[in-house]
Design an enzyme around this catalytic site. Structure first.
Site, short mmCIF file in Angstrom:
data_model
loop_
_atom_site.label_atom_id
_atom_site.label_comp_id
_atom_site.label_asym_id
_atom_site.label_seq_id
_atom_site.Cartn_x
_atom_site.Cartn_y
_atom_site.Cartn_z
N THR A 1 0.83 -1.19 0.00
CA THR A 1 0.00 0.00 0.00
C THR A 1 0.87 1.24 0.00
OG1 THR A 1 -1.96 0.92 1.04
CG2 THR A 1 -0.15 0.37 2.50
N LYS B 1 -7.44 2.06 5.00
CA LYS B 1 -6.21 1.79 5.73
C LYS B 1 -5.81 2.96 6.63
CE LYS B 1 -4.84 -0.84 1.74
NZ LYS B 1 -3.98 -0.86 0.57
N GLY C 1 -2.49 5.26 10.08
CA GLY C 1 -2.50 4.61 8.78
C GLY C 1 -1.54 3.45 8.79
N SER D 1 4.92 0.44 -0.32
CA SER D 1 5.65 0.29 -1.57
C SER D 1 5.61 1.55 -2.42
CB SER D 1 5.13 -0.91 -2.36
OG SER D 1 3.75 -0.80 -2.59
N ALA E 1 0.08 6.45 -7.16
CA ALA E 1 -0.80 5.46 -7.80
C ALA E 1 -0.46 5.28 -9.28
CB ALA E 1 -2.26 5.87 -7.63
N CYS F 1 3.30 3.15 -8.78
CA CYS F 1 3.43 1.91 -8.01
C CYS F 1 2.28 0.95 -8.31
CB CYS F 1 3.43 2.24 -6.51
SG CYS F 1 3.51 0.78 -5.46
N THR G 1 -0.38 0.31 -5.48
CA THR G 1 -1.10 1.49 -4.99
C THR G 1 -2.15 1.89 -6.02
OG1 THR G 1 0.91 2.25 -3.88
CG2 THR G 1 -0.81 3.89 -4.24
#
Length: 181
Positions: free
Chosen positions: A11, A43, A55, A134, A166, A169, A172
């Site tokens: 995440t 999360k 988080g 990540s 996003a 990765c 994500t």
């Protein structure tokens, strides 16, 4: 922070403190190996009378265990973020079951932010931006640049930085949960 050689492919969680606001943002993707299992996981949570944000990056089962443990520490120390974080880190380092958890947490209130790691480390970042997971390095770099070179507020910085992460990765996504104090 001690490095275990493992990267958490789970995440991205980003914390931003800017212009008197504290924001935590997390993506919604849950993966199992190379398969996306869920798109809209939450999360990032509010805790202790909505005065603390937390988080989590790591496995879902570990998240539930750590959120519960951290919430109990917040209750025990009446919302004192630093004391609850120190005690969680100590437990994480010394408890045989907790030590096996592959995870990292960012916790914050209106004035302080801490990164708590699975190695039992507790770090208060020098900067007003911190990220784990990540996609953390991408979100961190984007947020730091936006803090320095834009007029966006904390929430806008978090949204834009998470969108950058996003886009880079594979662990994500852009289904964000954002909480603000």
């Amino acid at each position: 922070m001690r490095h275990t050689g493992r990267v958490i492919h789970a995440t991205t969680i980003l914390g931003v403190r800017h212009q008197g606001k504290t924001v935590l943002a997390g993506d919604g993707q849950v993966t199992f190996g190379n398969t996306v299992m869920k798109q809209r996981a939450r999360k990032v949570r509010r805790m202790y009378k909505d005065s603390v944000l937390a988080g989590f990056a790591g496995s879902a089962a570990d998240a539930f265990a750590l959120f519960s443990r951290f919430e109990a520490k917040l209750e025990e120390f009446r919302g004192n973020l630093e004391r609850a974080s120190v005690e969680l880190a100590r437990d994480w380092r010394t408890d045989r079951m907790l030590r096996r958890l592959e995870a990292m947490m960012i916790v914050a209130d209106r004035s302080r932010t801490f990164l708590v790691s699975g190695t039992g480390d507790l770090i208060e970042p020098d900067e007003d931006v911190v990220a784990v997971g990540s996609g953390g390095p991408y979100a961190l770099a984007a947020a730091m640049a936006l803090v320095r070179h834009s007029s966006l507020d904390a929430r806008g910085i978090a949204e834009q930085a998470m969108t950058v992460a996003a886009g880079i990765c594979i662990y994500t996504n852009a289904n964000l949960t954002i909480e603000e104090l």
